[in-house]
Enzyme design. Sequence first.
Site, short mmCIF file in Angstrom:
data_model
loop_
_atom_site.label_atom_id
_atom_site.label_comp_id
_atom_site.label_asym_id
_atom_site.label_seq_id
_atom_site.Cartn_x
_atom_site.Cartn_y
_atom_site.Cartn_z
CG ASP A 1 19.21 46.52 33.30
OD1 ASP A 1 19.51 46.79 32.11
OD2 ASP A 1 18.31 47.12 33.91
CB CYS B 1 20.79 45.72 29.60
SG CYS B 1 20.98 47.43 29.06
CG ASN B 2 16.18 45.25 25.09
OD1 ASN B 2 15.71 44.54 24.23
ND2 ASN B 2 15.69 45.27 26.32
CB THR B 3 21.11 49.71 25.98
OG1 THR B 3 19.75 50.17 26.11
CG2 THR B 3 21.96 50.82 25.41
CG HIS C 1 14.83 50.20 33.17
ND1 HIS C 1 15.98 49.65 32.70
CD2 HIS C 1 15.16 50.83 34.34
CE1 HIS C 1 16.98 49.92 33.54
NE2 HIS C 1 16.50 50.63 34.54
CB CYS D 1 14.00 49.52 27.38
SG CYS D 1 14.79 50.05 28.92
CE1 TYR E 1 25.31 50.93 32.32
CE2 TYR E 1 25.25 48.97 30.93
CZ TYR E 1 25.63 49.59 32.10
OH TYR E 1 26.34 48.87 33.03
N GLY E 2 21.54 53.97 27.72
CA GLY E 2 20.99 54.28 26.40
C GLY E 2 21.45 55.58 25.78
N1 LIG Z 1 17.30 48.16 30.77
C1 LIG Z 1 18.08 48.80 29.73
C2 LIG Z 1 18.02 50.27 29.93
C3 LIG Z 1 19.09 50.96 29.19
C4 LIG Z 1 19.52 52.27 29.79
O1 LIG Z 1 20.09 52.24 30.89
O2 LIG Z 1 19.34 53.28 29.12
C5 LIG Z 1 17.64 48.27 28.37
O3 LIG Z 1 17.04 47.21 28.31
O4 LIG Z 1 17.91 48.84 27.35
#
Ligand SMILES: N[C@H](CCC(=O)O)C(=O)O
Length: 263
Positions: A11, A74-76, A186, A184, A43-44
Amino acid sequence: MNKTNPIGIFDSGVGGTSIFKEVHRLLPLEHIIYLADSKNAPYGERSAAEIMELSHKNTSKLVKAGCKLIIVACNTATTNAITYLRKTFDVPIIGIEPAIKPAALNSKNKVIGILATKGTLSSELFTKTSDLFTKNIEVIEVVGKGLVEAIEAGKENDPVTLKLLEKLLQPMLAKEIDYLVLGCSHYPYLIPQLKKLLPKKVNIIDSGRGVARQTKIVLKSLDLLNEEPQFKKPQFYTNKDIKVLAHLIEAGKNNFNVSYLDF
Ligand SMILES: N[C@H](CCC(=O)O)C(=O)O
């Protein structure tokens, strides 16, 4: 590939540990290696090209460690890079996407909310999935800007985080959503705070269990499910601070290994 090889999870930071917990609960015999790329979070807010490059780096590390399957927790990263990763690496790769389908199918109000990062909500894959399942549904999309940073800093209960959460929920409350999709990995760490801010009738859903179930199905279909007793503790690596990660997974209590690694 051997059945006893580990599952690799990565992630952008500590959030994917919410997915790790579901996988570990369902598949306790599997050895798991987790990479938290907290140094590069969030990452978003990054471009799709940057997200692909970072996802490549993490996957490569896990493949070199002998992982038999990779979970992009991680969805992103999933919505921006999974097609590329699957083309590049010769290992099964499971991703995580916002659970729009069950929310849309079960919503009585026909209004659902999705809280996710800018990178996820603006991705092609998300738009495609959303269009597919939300024909007669109003979808209130909100970018949870600032929430990943708050969780990475261990500030879920900080008054500034609670104020931010309250503000982000406003457009959803105004439209009377009855489902809130956490897009997300998180955000499950904010469920207690969200419950205090949302009316009781609002169901909060995330994708953790679905990912764990899918992992089991894929491993079984490839005859890679480990059935032997497992003595190796789950191993977590972070390239930032080990404190928040260790706290979220209750490392001491659970006897998990957490180490610093520059990756
Ligand atoms: N856990 C990441 C967070 C993305 C990020 O770092 O912005 C997700 O599911 O999107």
